[in-house]
Scaffold this active site. Sequence first.
Site, mmCIF file in Angstrom:
data_model
loop_
_atom_site.group_PDB
_atom_site.id
_atom_site.type_symbol
_atom_site.label_atom_id
_atom_site.label_comp_id
_atom_site.label_asym_id
_atom_site.label_seq_id
_atom_site.Cartn_x
_atom_site.Cartn_y
_atom_site.Cartn_z
ATOM 1 N N GLY A 1 0.871 -1.124 -0.014
ATOM 2 C CA GLY A 1 -0.051 -0.116 0.059
ATOM 3 C C GLY A 1 0.969 1.070 0.006
ATOM 4 O O GLY A 1 2.262 1.198 0.302
ATOM 5 N N GLN B 1 2.764 10.026 1.568
ATOM 6 C CA GLN B 1 4.225 9.355 1.749
ATOM 7 C C GLN B 1 5.231 9.696 0.755
ATOM 8 O O GLN B 1 6.435 9.630 0.955
ATOM 9 C CB GLN B 1 3.904 7.829 1.880
ATOM 10 C CG GLN B 1 3.346 7.324 2.951
ATOM 11 C CD GLN B 1 2.848 5.899 3.062
ATOM 12 O OE1 GLN B 1 2.329 5.241 2.554
ATOM 13 N NE2 GLN B 1 3.849 5.151 3.831
ATOM 14 N N CYS C 1 5.459 -0.206 7.632
ATOM 15 C CA CYS C 1 5.108 1.062 7.118
ATOM 16 C C CYS C 1 6.379 1.604 6.160
ATOM 17 O O CYS C 1 7.424 1.437 6.880
ATOM 18 C CB CYS C 1 4.663 2.055 8.008
ATOM 19 S SG CYS C 1 4.181 3.698 7.095
ATOM 20 N N LEU C 2 6.192 1.751 4.752
ATOM 21 C CA LEU C 2 7.357 2.298 4.219
ATOM 22 C C LEU C 2 8.004 3.514 4.760
ATOM 23 O O LEU C 2 9.402 4.026 4.622
ATOM 24 C CB LEU C 2 6.988 2.281 2.621
ATOM 25 C CG LEU C 2 6.581 1.193 2.182
ATOM 26 C CD1 LEU C 2 6.156 1.272 0.797
ATOM 27 C CD2 LEU C 2 7.666 0.013 2.031
ATOM 28 N N HIS D 1 -4.739 1.349 7.436
ATOM 29 C CA HIS D 1 -3.583 1.883 7.672
ATOM 30 C C HIS D 1 -3.434 2.943 6.739
ATOM 31 O O HIS D 1 -2.934 4.074 7.064
ATOM 32 C CB HIS D 1 -2.668 0.669 7.437
ATOM 33 C CG HIS D 1 -1.187 1.213 7.270
ATOM 34 N ND1 HIS D 1 -0.155 0.617 8.252
ATOM 35 C CD2 HIS D 1 -0.370 1.806 6.773
ATOM 36 C CE1 HIS D 1 0.945 1.263 8.270
ATOM 37 N NE2 HIS D 1 0.987 1.815 6.934
ATOM 38 N N GLU D 2 -3.782 2.716 5.467
ATOM 39 C CA GLU D 2 -3.599 3.842 4.626
ATOM 40 C C GLU D 2 -4.478 5.084 4.809
ATOM 41 O O GLU D 2 -4.038 6.294 4.515
ATOM 42 C CB GLU D 2 -3.639 3.292 2.957
ATOM 43 C CG GLU D 2 -2.497 2.133 2.514
ATOM 44 C CD GLU D 2 -1.384 2.543 2.737
ATOM 45 O OE1 GLU D 2 -0.818 3.588 2.830
ATOM 46 O OE2 GLU D 2 -0.593 1.499 3.147
ATOM 47 N N HIS E 1 -2.880 7.429 7.067
ATOM 48 C CA HIS E 1 -2.022 8.233 6.609
ATOM 49 C C HIS E 1 -2.683 9.634 6.235
ATOM 50 O O HIS E 1 -2.032 10.562 6.331
ATOM 51 C CB HIS E 1 -1.176 7.702 5.541
ATOM 52 C CG HIS E 1 -0.306 6.662 5.771
ATOM 53 N ND1 HIS E 1 0.812 6.985 6.606
ATOM 54 C CD2 HIS E 1 0.286 5.456 5.521
ATOM 55 C CE1 HIS E 1 1.753 6.260 6.549
ATOM 56 N NE2 HIS E 1 1.382 5.073 6.261
#
Length: 179
Positions: free
Chosen positions: A46, A51, A99-100, A141-142, A145
């Site tokens: 994702g 991000q 998470c990236l 999760h996204e 963000h």
Amino acid sequence: MAIRPIYETPDPILRQISKPVETFDDELKTLVSDMFDTMYAAPGIGLAAVQVGVPIRLLVIDLQEPEEEGGEPVRDPNVFINPEVLWHSDTEVPYTEGCLSVPEQYAEVMRPDRIRAKWQDETGQAHERDIEGLLAVCLQHEMDHLNGVLFIDHLSRLKRDMLLKKLAKWRKEQQQKAA
Ligand code: K1U
Ligand code: ZN
């Protein structure tokens, strides 16, 4: 193909509230395409636009496992624009999230196991669906963000501090390796 740099904690851009998407134009389609390139290259399942430094309410998800070396990747790209949770279950389930923007760190987070969500795609068309399993976890999760929230914010102070210490140690080791 364009891979964009991924912003990492504690960069303040990750704490911004992303703005709704109002214009569904070629610029948006280029951003969506770049986000998939960036997510597949990372690799991740994702990615939210913030991000890559663009604080708008757009995220992409592809839950397909990366293929073995040499094999053609099987892809299932999903685009969510202006997503909203209309309903969530009372039952929460644990999932070990990564998470990236918090590289190489993983921790268990509790989230509702089922949600009903609505969103638009890159053409502006509206969608509404019940979602469960890993897609529900990843979408929540996204969507966090988009509201400036990271998965580490769901942890106790003690667990978050331990994770951030591990992250600092990992970054130091990476720097030493590169020197
Ligand atoms: O930074 C992100 O938001 C992407 C993140 C998404 C996510 C992972 C796990 C639970 C919830 C949300 C990632 O993709 S972290 C990397 C990852 O999970 C993964 C990478 C390669 C193969 C399989 C998974
Ligand atoms: Zn993330």
